[in-house]
Design an enzyme around this catalytic site. Structure first.
Site, PDB file in Angstrom:
ATOM      1  N   ALA A  11       0.823  -1.211   0.000  1.00 48.73           N
ATOM      2  CA  ALA A  11       0.000   0.000   0.000  1.00 48.73           C
ATOM      3  C   ALA A  11       0.854   1.256   0.000  1.00 48.73           C
ATOM      4  O   ALA A  11       0.484   2.276   0.585  1.00 48.73           O
ATOM      5  CB  ALA A  11      -0.923  -0.007   1.219  1.00 48.73           C
ATOM      6  N   ARG A  17      -2.040   9.064 -10.779  1.00 49.85           N
ATOM      7  CA  ARG A  17      -3.109   9.185 -11.785  1.00 49.85           C
ATOM      8  C   ARG A  17      -4.488   9.350 -11.168  1.00 49.85           C
ATOM      9  O   ARG A  17      -5.449   9.680 -11.876  1.00 49.85           O
ATOM     10  CB  ARG A  17      -3.082   7.967 -12.709  1.00 49.85           C
ATOM     11  CG  ARG A  17      -1.952   8.019 -13.729  1.00 49.85           C
ATOM     12  CD  ARG A  17      -2.048   6.875 -14.716  1.00 49.85           C
ATOM     13  NE  ARG A  17      -1.583   5.621 -14.144  1.00 49.85           N
ATOM     14  CZ  ARG A  17      -1.731   4.436 -14.719  1.00 49.85           C
ATOM     15  NH1 ARG A  17      -2.381   4.339 -15.878  1.00 49.85           N
ATOM     16  NH2 ARG A  17      -1.256   3.343 -14.145  1.00 49.85           N
ATOM     17  N   ASN A 362     -49.927   8.641  15.443  1.00 52.24           N
ATOM     18  CA  ASN A 362     -50.086   9.127  14.080  1.00 52.24           C
ATOM     19  C   ASN A 362     -49.644  10.584  14.029  1.00 52.24           C
ATOM     20  O   ASN A 362     -50.212  11.429  14.714  1.00 52.24           O
ATOM     21  CB  ASN A 362     -51.548   8.992  13.641  1.00 52.24           C
ATOM     22  CG  ASN A 362     -51.725   9.320  12.160  1.00 52.24           C
ATOM     23  OD1 ASN A 362     -51.324  10.369  11.695  1.00 52.24           O
ATOM     24  ND2 ASN A 362     -52.362   8.418  11.434  1.00 52.24           N
ATOM     25  N   ASN A 371     -36.225  20.189  17.908  1.00 56.84           N
ATOM     26  CA  ASN A 371     -35.358  19.542  18.887  1.00 56.84           C
ATOM     27  C   ASN A 371     -34.106  20.329  19.230  1.00 56.84           C
ATOM     28  O   ASN A 371     -33.423  20.003  20.199  1.00 56.84           O
ATOM     29  CB  ASN A 371     -34.938  18.157  18.364  1.00 56.84           C
ATOM     30  CG  ASN A 371     -34.273  18.224  16.999  1.00 56.84           C
ATOM     31  OD1 ASN A 371     -34.639  19.033  16.160  1.00 56.84           O
ATOM     32  ND2 ASN A 371     -33.292  17.371  16.775  1.00 56.84           N
ATOM     33  N   TYR A 372     -33.778  21.377  18.482  1.00 63.13           N
ATOM     34  CA  TYR A 372     -32.497  22.068  18.660  1.00 63.13           C
ATOM     35  C   TYR A 372     -32.730  23.524  19.005  1.00 63.13           C
ATOM     36  O   TYR A 372     -33.472  24.226  18.312  1.00 63.13           O
ATOM     37  CB  TYR A 372     -31.696  21.946  17.357  1.00 63.13           C
ATOM     38  CG  TYR A 372     -30.311  22.540  17.394  1.00 63.13           C
ATOM     39  CD1 TYR A 372     -29.413  22.221  18.403  1.00 63.13           C
ATOM     40  CD2 TYR A 372     -29.895  23.409  16.383  1.00 63.13           C
ATOM     41  CE1 TYR A 372     -28.135  22.746  18.417  1.00 63.13           C
ATOM     42  CE2 TYR A 372     -28.612  23.947  16.382  1.00 63.13           C
ATOM     43  CZ  TYR A 372     -27.736  23.613  17.401  1.00 63.13           C
ATOM     44  OH  TYR A 372     -26.467  24.150  17.411  1.00 63.13           O
ATOM     45  N   SER A 390     -52.019  17.880  11.467  1.00 66.10           N
ATOM     46  CA  SER A 390     -51.098  18.409  10.457  1.00 66.10           C
ATOM     47  C   SER A 390     -50.586  19.798  10.829  1.00 66.10           C
ATOM     48  O   SER A 390     -51.252  20.575  11.521  1.00 66.10           O
ATOM     49  CB  SER A 390     -51.809  18.480   9.102  1.00 66.10           C
ATOM     50  OG  SER A 390     -52.189  17.194   8.669  1.00 66.10           O
ATOM     51  N   SER A 408     -54.621  20.583  14.656  1.00 64.55           N
ATOM     52  CA  SER A 408     -53.789  20.993  13.521  1.00 64.55           C
ATOM     53  C   SER A 408     -53.352  22.442  13.664  1.00 64.55           C
ATOM     54  O   SER A 408     -54.104  23.300  14.140  1.00 64.55           O
ATOM     55  CB  SER A 408     -54.564  20.826  12.213  1.00 64.55           C
ATOM     56  OG  SER A 408     -54.852  19.474  11.978  1.00 64.55           O
TER      57      SER A 408
END
Length: 451
Positions: A11, A17, A362, A371-372, A390, A408
């Protein structure tokens, strides 16, 4: 085999190339450095010790491979003076005493264990040297393997061969196996009386013959000995590896609807009866359980997809994603470092990060776990059978209880108890008759800009 075995991986080449700052042998095939592929083959063929000869980029090669090849030794080649010189750089490892010594190349990653086992078997039968050969469609340019009465008598370079020898189709693949009790004697006898002044390992064939030793050749498939010198070569080797891996999975009971469009990683695990649709890419550390379905245009890394689960199309699973049995991650969804419970559904256009989603929960379209906070990541917990409407944002750290409902369009910042319904949005207000006035105002402003 009961015989002990050392594999020397050469190695040290510069690989100019490749036109790369990365040492050639570290270029990946299916996400694994080429030299590590070679070591895996050697180990699968029964080699318990690995010695890597390094040179160009040696520090980087050592650092990368030492973390992958437990117990490997590294040996620096002082100058580029030919293959025999490179092998002797590992003299200290050879001198420990092995029954068999395999010499392989770090830029030839497609050799399969069966080839090396066959070479070792010939050593066990009494050969001092076994050379791996192949039969290319066009042998021009390759060294020819000249055999007589079942033994190899010489390796003749193309430029030195006569017309009869050039008609030989059996060519030198470069890889060689030596009996441990003769390798140092043979390589120490190799001279450098040639145009380049280098020490060639292939000269050991005629030296062994002159000492009355037995030398043989074994035949490998052409694709096993394909080496990499350019980026084009690397792409060709990648294609061969991918084809082999796809065939292995198909033969094991995995369905791939368009195999040539599926790209696998060296550590991909897929159980029988899984279905992989077209244009799926596997990154590192992915495990697909039996019966799971991966729909088109999905990308995964560091993820486990449970039995009969479904992801995609156009889904992304990032490291730490764990999908339980019969769960679903739909189209244009992303899951990162989260557990998705049995039968839970993460539907379209949803991001779930650093979360635990309970069984049968669901999550509606457009759900986001926030989350941050700019400094750290925080946990979102969603209970069993919870229903998140939604276009909802869940601001972590937060817990949504079992059987809870989220209206929603909510922005949830506080805990939602079990069985509760949470509304976290402004109340709608209707202004009767205001629409015509707004349209007139907007129209007038547009006309004023034109004037």
């Amino acid at each position: 085999m009961a015989r002990s075995c050392l594999t020397i991986i050469l190695a040290a080449g510069q690989g100019t190339r490749m036109k790369s700052a990365l040492p050639k042998v570290l270029h990946p095939v299916a996400g694994l450095p080429m030299a590590a592929h070679v070591a895996r083959t050697a180990q699968a063929a029964g080699s318990e010790s690995i010695a890597v000869v390094i040179g160009h980029g040696g520090a980087e090669v050592r650092q990368t491979l030492s973390g992958m090849l437990d117990g490997a030794t590294f040996h620096e080649q002082d100058g580029q003076l030919g293959t025999a010189h490179a092998v002797l750089a590992a003299r200290d490892s050879i001198a420990k005493g092995y029954d068999d010594v395999l010499v392989m190349f770090g830029d030839t990653p497609l050799v399969r264990p069966g080839v090396m086992r066959a070479a070792r078997a010939r050593l066990a039968e009494g050969a001092s040297v076994a050379v791996v050969g192949f039969r290319p469609a066009d042998p021009s340019g390759y060294g020819r393997l000249i055999e007589r009465d079942g033994e190899l008598v010489a390796i003749r370079e193309d430029r030195e061969a006569n017309d009869e020898e050039r008609r030989i189709g059996f060519c030198n693949g470069g890889i060689m196996a030596f009996s441990g009790d003769s390798i140092l004697e043979l390589l120490n006898a190799v001279g450098n009386d040639n145009a380049k002044g280098e020490y060639y390992m292939t000269d050991a064939v005629e030296i062994a013959r002159s000492l009355g030793r037995r030398v043989v050749a074994i035949e490998a498939p052409v694709e096993d000995v394909v080496g990499v010198n350019t980026r084009r070569d690397l792409a060709a080797v990648e294609a061969i590896w991918q084809h082999r891996a796809r065939c292995d999975f198909l033969d094991s009971g995995v369905t791939m609807l368009a195999p040539d469009t599926v790209f696998l990683h060296h550590d991909t695990k897929i159980e029988p009866d899984a279905i992989i649709e077209p244009n799926v890419v596997f990154g590192p550390g992915v495990e697909i359980k039996a019966g799971a379905r991966i729909r088109s245009f999905s990308y995964m890394e560091g993820a486990v997809v449970g039995e009969n689960a479904e992801i995609g199309p156009f889904a992304r699973l990032r490291p730490g994603a764990r999908l339980s049995e019969k769960s679903k991650v739909g189209n244009f969804c992303e899951v990162k470092n989260s557990e998705i419970g049995e039968g839970a559904k993460v539907n379209h256009l949803t991001y779930v990060g650093d979360s635990v989603v309970g069984p049968r929960a669901n999550l509606g379209a457009g759900t986001i776990t926030c989350n941050y906070d700019g400094y750290g990541k925080h946990l979102t917990e969603i209970g069993a059978n919870a229903f998140v409407g939604s276009n909802t944002s869940l601001v972590a750290p937060v817990r949504i209880g079992d059987n809870a409902y989220i209206a929603s369009g909510s922005v949830v910042t506080d805990e939602v108890p079990d069985d509760a319904v949470a509304f976290a949005r402004s109340r709608q207000i209707n202004k009767e008759g205001l629409a015509p006035k707004l349209r007139a105002r907007f129209k007038a402003a547009k006309e004023a800009k034109k004037g």
